[in-house]
Design a protein around this motif. Structure first.
Motif, PDB file in Angstrom:
ATOM      1  N   ARG A  73      -1.684   8.378   3.102  1.00  0.00           N
ATOM      2  CA  ARG A  73      -1.105   7.225   2.402  1.00  0.00           C
ATOM      3  C   ARG A  73      -0.431   7.725   1.132  1.00  0.00           C
ATOM      4  O   ARG A  73      -1.057   8.391   0.302  1.00  0.00           O
ATOM      5  CB  ARG A  73      -2.188   6.216   2.054  1.00  0.00           C
ATOM      6  CG  ARG A  73      -1.705   5.001   1.323  1.00  0.00           C
ATOM      7  CD  ARG A  73      -0.821   4.085   2.132  1.00  0.00           C
ATOM      8  NE  ARG A  73      -1.588   3.469   3.218  1.00  0.00           N
ATOM      9  CZ  ARG A  73      -1.053   2.641   4.100  1.00  0.00           C
ATOM     10  NH1 ARG A  73       0.223   2.323   4.028  1.00  0.00           N
ATOM     11  NH2 ARG A  73      -1.790   2.136   5.065  1.00  0.00           N
ATOM     12  N   LEU A 108       2.662   5.189   5.074  1.00  0.00           N
ATOM     13  CA  LEU A 108       1.571   5.787   5.848  1.00  0.00           C
ATOM     14  C   LEU A 108       2.179   6.765   6.840  1.00  0.00           C
ATOM     15  O   LEU A 108       3.026   6.400   7.649  1.00  0.00           O
ATOM     16  CB  LEU A 108       0.761   4.733   6.596  1.00  0.00           C
ATOM     17  CG  LEU A 108      -0.360   5.278   7.486  1.00  0.00           C
ATOM     18  CD1 LEU A 108      -1.450   5.960   6.652  1.00  0.00           C
ATOM     19  CD2 LEU A 108      -0.958   4.170   8.338  1.00  0.00           C
ATOM     20  N   ARG A 150       0.793  -1.237   0.000  1.00  0.00           N
ATOM     21  CA  ARG A 150       0.000   0.000   0.000  1.00  0.00           C
ATOM     22  C   ARG A 150       0.819   1.278   0.000  1.00  0.00           C
ATOM     23  O   ARG A 150       0.302   2.344  -0.273  1.00  0.00           O
ATOM     24  CB  ARG A 150      -0.938  -0.019   1.196  1.00  0.00           C
ATOM     25  CG  ARG A 150      -1.882  -1.212   1.139  1.00  0.00           C
ATOM     26  CD  ARG A 150      -2.706  -1.381   2.371  1.00  0.00           C
ATOM     27  NE  ARG A 150      -3.530  -0.213   2.586  1.00  0.00           N
ATOM     28  CZ  ARG A 150      -4.094   0.083   3.750  1.00  0.00           C
ATOM     29  NH1 ARG A 150      -3.928  -0.692   4.779  1.00  0.00           N
ATOM     30  NH2 ARG A 150      -4.824   1.160   3.870  1.00  0.00           N
TER      31      ARG A 150
END
Length: 144
Positions: A132, A110, A107
């Motif tokens: 993010r 963060l 992903r």
């Protein structure tokens, strides 16, 4: 159960925030803290303050990521983004010293930052910005 109730009330997540263009916010004179570099310097994050104007929301977070061609793209994390020629409204305060970062290969990076909103007499804790940043493809910056 308590955790679900807290999440439903909005604790621990951004109460009101948006990602927008940096517009005039990327001036060196507004630099309040930073920049902090991540991903071998490919991601830079900075805190800017528009000299206390407006008092209710002068603090913004800027995220810089590489552009596909030569250059850098800038994203502003604000309470409300600039639109139709208007100015972005930032936060009363962002706790830069409490910045936390973690990386997930699936992903991206963060960034978590606590922030406060103006309540008429000063700031009140409002939640955490969860930003993010994913460099894959064209790259993206979004709020969670």
């Amino acid at each position: 159960m308590l955790l679900l109730a807290a999440m439903a009330c909005g604790f621990g997540r951004a109460e009101a925030a948006s990602v927008g263009a940096c517009e005039h916010l990327d001036r060196i004179s507004f630099l309040a803290e930073g920049p902090r570099a991540f991903s071998n310097g490919k991601i830079r994050v900075a805190l800017v303050d528009t000299d206390g104007e407006p008092v209710s929301g002068s603090v913004h977070v800027l995220v810089f990521i590489p552009e596909e061609s030569i250059g850098t793209r800038c994203f502003a994390i604000s309470r409300t983004s600039a639109s139709d020629g208007g100015s972005a409204l930032g936060f009363y305060e962002v706790a830069w010293a409490r910045l936390k970062a973690s990386y997930d290969a699936e992903r991206g990076l963060l960034i978590v930052l606590p922030y406060s909103l103006y309540d008429g007499s000063g700031g009140r804790p409002a939640g955490d910005l969860r930003i993010r940043i994913d460099l894959r493809g064209e790259g993206s910056v979004r709020l969670e």
